[in-house]
Design a protein around this motif. Structure first.
Motif, PDB file in Angstrom:
ATOM      1  N   VAL A  51      -0.711   7.369 -12.612  1.00  0.00           N
ATOM      2  CA  VAL A  51       0.356   7.603 -13.588  1.00  0.00           C
ATOM      3  C   VAL A  51       0.530   9.107 -13.768  1.00  0.00           C
ATOM      4  CG1 VAL A  51       1.108   7.249 -15.965  1.00  0.00           C
ATOM      5  CG2 VAL A  51      -0.154   5.437 -14.762  1.00  0.00           C
ATOM      6  N   HIS A  52       1.778   9.582 -13.703  1.00  0.00           N
ATOM      7  CA  HIS A  52       2.092  11.009 -13.799  1.00  0.00           C
ATOM      8  C   HIS A  52       3.111  11.206 -14.921  1.00  0.00           C
ATOM      9  CE1 HIS A  52       0.202  11.709  -9.777  1.00  0.00           C
ATOM     10  NE2 HIS A  52       0.564  10.442  -9.636  1.00  0.00           N
ATOM     11  N   GLU A  53       2.707  11.903 -15.956  1.00  0.00           N
ATOM     12  CA  GLU A  53       3.552  12.109 -17.134  1.00  0.00           C
ATOM     13  C   GLU A  53       4.705  13.064 -16.817  1.00  0.00           C
ATOM     14  OE1 GLU A  53       3.297  10.507 -19.889  1.00  0.00           O
ATOM     15  OE2 GLU A  53       1.376   9.499 -19.561  1.00  0.00           O
ATOM     16  N   PRO A  54       5.759  13.048 -17.616  1.00  0.00           N
ATOM     17  CA  PRO A  54       6.887  13.972 -17.397  1.00  0.00           C
ATOM     18  C   PRO A  54       6.427  15.426 -17.407  1.00  0.00           C
ATOM     19  CG  PRO A  54       7.451  12.311 -19.036  1.00  0.00           C
ATOM     20  CD  PRO A  54       5.996  12.146 -18.749  1.00  0.00           C
ATOM     21  N   ALA A  92       2.840   6.382  -9.014  1.00  0.00           N
ATOM     22  CA  ALA A  92       2.681   6.303  -7.561  1.00  0.00           C
ATOM     23  C   ALA A  92       1.896   5.045  -7.231  1.00  0.00           C
ATOM     24  CB  ALA A  92       1.964   7.541  -7.031  1.00  0.00           C
ATOM     25  N   LYS A  93       2.514   4.178  -6.428  1.00  0.00           N
ATOM     26  CA  LYS A  93       1.909   2.888  -6.107  1.00  0.00           C
ATOM     27  C   LYS A  93       1.693   2.773  -4.603  1.00  0.00           C
ATOM     28  CE  LYS A  93       4.239   0.436  -9.893  1.00  0.00           C
ATOM     29  NZ  LYS A  93       5.070  -0.749 -10.250  1.00  0.00           N
ATOM     30  N   PRO A  94       0.473   2.475  -4.152  1.00  0.00           N
ATOM     31  CA  PRO A  94       0.280   2.180  -2.730  1.00  0.00           C
ATOM     32  C   PRO A  94       1.193   1.036  -2.311  1.00  0.00           C
ATOM     33  CG  PRO A  94      -1.828   2.321  -3.876  1.00  0.00           C
ATOM     34  CD  PRO A  94      -0.767   2.322  -4.934  1.00  0.00           C
ATOM     35  N   LEU A  95       1.631   1.049  -1.068  1.00  0.00           N
ATOM     36  CA  LEU A  95       2.560   0.013  -0.615  1.00  0.00           C
ATOM     37  C   LEU A  95       1.949  -1.375  -0.707  1.00  0.00           C
ATOM     38  CD1 LEU A  95       4.253   1.692   2.499  1.00  0.00           C
ATOM     39  CD2 LEU A  95       4.868   1.821   0.064  1.00  0.00           C
ATOM     40  N   LEU A  96       0.630  -1.457  -0.565  1.00  0.00           N
ATOM     41  CA  LEU A  96      -0.056  -2.739  -0.619  1.00  0.00           C
ATOM     42  C   LEU A  96      -1.231  -2.631  -1.577  1.00  0.00           C
ATOM     43  CD1 LEU A  96      -0.088  -3.392   3.224  1.00  0.00           C
ATOM     44  CD2 LEU A  96       1.443  -4.474   1.564  1.00  0.00           C
ATOM     45  N   GLY A  97      -1.546  -3.719  -2.238  1.00  0.00           N
ATOM     46  CA  GLY A  97      -2.684  -3.695  -3.148  1.00  0.00           C
ATOM     47  C   GLY A  97      -2.493  -4.680  -4.281  1.00  0.00           C
ATOM     48  N   ARG A  98      -3.608  -5.030  -4.926  1.00  0.00           N
ATOM     49  CA  ARG A  98      -3.596  -6.005  -6.009  1.00  0.00           C
ATOM     50  C   ARG A  98      -4.228  -5.410  -7.254  1.00  0.00           C
ATOM     51  NH1 ARG A  98      -6.159 -11.518  -3.683  1.00  0.00           N
ATOM     52  NH2 ARG A  98      -5.605 -12.224  -5.777  1.00  0.00           N
ATOM     53  N   GLU A  99      -3.780  -5.910  -8.416  1.00  0.00           N
ATOM     54  CA  GLU A  99      -4.377  -5.625  -9.716  1.00  0.00           C
ATOM     55  C   GLU A  99      -4.492  -4.127 -10.002  1.00  0.00           C
ATOM     56  OE1 GLU A  99      -7.973  -8.012  -9.566  1.00  0.00           O
ATOM     57  OE2 GLU A  99      -6.944  -9.580 -10.696  1.00  0.00           O
ATOM     58  N   GLY A 100      -3.441  -3.394  -9.666  1.00  0.00           N
ATOM     59  CA  GLY A 100      -3.377  -1.993 -10.040  1.00  0.00           C
ATOM     60  C   GLY A 100      -4.222  -1.048  -9.215  1.00  0.00           C
ATOM     61  N   ASP A 113       3.445  18.531 -12.160  1.00  0.00           N
ATOM     62  CA  ASP A 113       3.875  18.988 -10.844  1.00  0.00           C
ATOM     63  C   ASP A 113       4.013  17.801  -9.896  1.00  0.00           C
ATOM     64  OD1 ASP A 113       3.872  21.620 -11.649  1.00  0.00           O
ATOM     65  OD2 ASP A 113       1.796  21.969 -11.018  1.00  0.00           O
ATOM     66  N   PRO A 114       5.109  17.732  -9.152  1.00  0.00           N
ATOM     67  CA  PRO A 114       5.266  16.632  -8.195  1.00  0.00           C
ATOM     68  C   PRO A 114       4.105  16.609  -7.210  1.00  0.00           C
ATOM     69  CG  PRO A 114       7.286  17.889  -8.405  1.00  0.00           C
ATOM     70  CD  PRO A 114       6.234  18.674  -9.121  1.00  0.00           C
ATOM     71  N   ALA A 115       3.573  15.435  -6.986  1.00  0.00           N
ATOM     72  CA  ALA A 115       2.437  15.288  -6.072  1.00  0.00           C
ATOM     73  C   ALA A 115       2.750  14.172  -5.091  1.00  0.00           C
ATOM     74  CB  ALA A 115       1.159  14.980  -6.850  1.00  0.00           C
ATOM     75  N   VAL A 116       2.972  14.549  -3.832  1.00  0.00           N
ATOM     76  CA  VAL A 116       3.207  13.556  -2.784  1.00  0.00           C
ATOM     77  C   VAL A 116       1.854  13.203  -2.180  1.00  0.00           C
ATOM     78  CG1 VAL A 116       4.362  13.068  -0.611  1.00  0.00           C
ATOM     79  CG2 VAL A 116       5.496  14.474  -2.336  1.00  0.00           C
ATOM     80  N   ARG A 117       1.471  11.952  -2.265  1.00  0.00           N
ATOM     81  CA  ARG A 117       0.154  11.525  -1.811  1.00  0.00           C
ATOM     82  C   ARG A 117       0.111  11.398  -0.296  1.00  0.00           C
ATOM     83  NH1 ARG A 117      -1.647   6.854  -6.039  1.00  0.00           N
ATOM     84  NH2 ARG A 117      -2.372   5.953  -4.069  1.00  0.00           N
ATOM     85  N   CYS A 130       5.013   4.170  -3.001  1.00  0.00           N
ATOM     86  CA  CYS A 130       6.310   4.089  -3.658  1.00  0.00           C
ATOM     87  C   CYS A 130       6.192   4.840  -4.973  1.00  0.00           C
ATOM     88  CB  CYS A 130       6.695   2.636  -3.910  1.00  0.00           C
ATOM     89  SG  CYS A 130       8.238   2.447  -4.826  1.00  0.00           S
ATOM     90  N   TYR A 131       7.165   5.711  -5.235  1.00  0.00           N
ATOM     91  CA  TYR A 131       7.182   6.504  -6.458  1.00  0.00           C
ATOM     92  C   TYR A 131       8.240   5.911  -7.377  1.00  0.00           C
ATOM     93  CZ  TYR A 131       4.585   9.645  -3.432  1.00  0.00           C
ATOM     94  OH  TYR A 131       3.658  10.173  -2.563  1.00  0.00           O
ATOM     95  N   GLN A 132       7.780   5.281  -8.452  1.00  0.00           N
ATOM     96  CA  GLN A 132       8.675   4.552  -9.348  1.00  0.00           C
ATOM     97  C   GLN A 132       8.692   5.225 -10.716  1.00  0.00           C
ATOM     98  OE1 GLN A 132       7.374   0.649 -10.835  1.00  0.00           O
ATOM     99  NE2 GLN A 132       9.312  -0.217 -10.114  1.00  0.00           N
TER     100      GLN A 132
END
Length: 394
Positions: A328-331, A315-323, A334-338, A343-345
């Motif tokens: 990180v969500h392993e296989p 799960a990545k914020p739409l904006l931001g630098r250097e991580g 439980d799905p977690a919508v922030r 963006c969920y990649q």
């Protein structure tokens, strides 16, 4: 692609500092200083590998431009978190006039291990850094340690040529200012701007310095001015557009924006349309337009969907630098919508070389692939504690 160890040069820190890398060390949470520029190892690529990477980068860049066109045509600004109609109009006008606006460079972050296609992790198209080390110190390192070898690195020549070609797009009268924020404590933004200023001067442009905090507003003329009250007609800023359009001068920025039509008073580089490419929502739009493309990872805006139960996701914020803010969500998790827009990649763990997680930073100048910088991290997220390692083509 191979990682090899090497004994660092005696006096390496002084050498790279003299070449513009004034931040060769990183202070870690325990207070220790450790190398950011790390020449105790290097990466080796074959020429066919580099040619394949170069081809992939240029295709990704073309796809990103097509995605930007789609976002504007379909009015998808809200997906990028652009909800202010003034900003959306400015970005759309900038996109439509992009042929009249200088646009210099960007950096693709790629997952690549030498065994399959490179996968896009994100595109830093507005304020990319790690440019100085990619363009200069690693080239001189190669010439000293591997004379006769080659490197994917035409950054300097392409930057000078880009400024020379785009000089006619700059408004006449007054220098091209180069600006960064004085809040930059490490010196990375300062030296990135200093290096780009040098390339512009080598292209024959008149330049000047200013910090973002020194830019003033003249109420009588309704113009941005420098600290000597000279009008600022054009400025390269290492300052994100999402800050520029939301801080206390945002109204003035939008009201006086020169989008290539000659009606505004300040031309900003990178142009406002780079907001379309420097946003992680771009990853989801790309997957929507090019599902299954070998250089893309599945990505969504409304949640992780099938990724939660199969591959895992990031799960990545739409904006931001250097991580910053990346989770990180392993296989099987439980799905977690922030709550914050993300963006969920698909989770594609960075390849590990001798226990080091590697990301490739592939540079684009104008519309052409121009070079490579490599960063290593201890964890799966490339953060502010990452290390930069040089490379060669053998």
């Amino acid at each position: 692609m191979e990682r090899r160890t090497l004994t660092p040069r005696p006096g390496w820190q002084r050498i790279v500092e003299e070449q513009g890398l004034i931040y060769p060390l990183t202070r870690h949470p325990d207070g220790s200083l450790r190398p950011y520029w790390d020449e105790s190892a290097y990466y080796v690529f074959s020429l066919p590998e580099i040619e394949a990477l170069e081809e992939a980068v240029e295709e990704l860049h073309r796809m990103c431009l097509a995605a930007a066109e789609y976002i504007v045509a379909e009015d998808r600004f809200a997906d990028l978190g652009i909800t202010d109609p003034r900003v959306a109009r400015a970005v759309a006008e900038s996109w439509h006039r992009r042929a009249e606006l200088p646009s210099l460079y960007g950096r693709f972050d790629l997952r690549y291990d030498g065994t399959g296609p490179a996968r896009l992790l994100e595109y830093n198209a507005d304020t990319p850094t790690s440019l100085v080390e990619a363009a200069s110190p690693q080239w001189f390192w190669m010439e000293e340690r591997f004379p006769g070898a080659d490197q994917w690195n035409s950054l300097h020549e392409r930057l000078v040529d880009a400024w020379r070609k785009q000089a006619g797009l700059l408004p006449p009268g007054g220098p091209l200012y180069f600006a960064h924020s004085s809040a930059d404590e490490l010196g990375e933004d300062l030296m990135t701007v200093a290096y780009l200023k040098e390339t512009a001067e080598q292209a024959g442009l008149e330049t000047d310095w200013i910090t973002m905090e020194e830019i003033g507003w003249d109420r009588l003329s309704g113009r941005f001015v420098d600290n000597r009250l000279r009008f600022i007609r054009s400025v390269f800023k290492l300052y994100p557009w999402e800050w520029l359009t939301t801080d206390r001068f945002a109204g003035h920025v939008l009201a006086t924006l020169d989008n290539g039509g000659g009606t505004g008073s300040t031309l900003w580089i990178e142009p406002a349309w780079k907001m379309l490419l420097s946003n992680k929502a771009l990853l989801a739009v790309l997957w929507e337009l090019y599902p299954g493309h070998p250089n893309l990872l599945p990505a969504y805006l409304d949640g992780p969907r099938e990724l939660a139960g199969t591959t895992g996701y990031v799960a990545k914020p739409l904006l931001g630098r250097e991580g910053a803010g990346v989770t990180v969500h392993e296989p099987g998790a439980d799905p977690a919508v922030r709550d914050d827009p993300c963006c969920y990649q698909q989770l594609a763990p960075l390849p590990s070389f001798d226990g080091n997680h590697v990301v490739l930073g592939a540079w684009v100048v104008e519309n052409e692939a121009a070079g490579l910088g490599i960063r290593e991290s201890s964890g799966l997220v490339t953060d502010e504690y990452a290390r930069f390692l040089p490379h060669v083509i053998l």
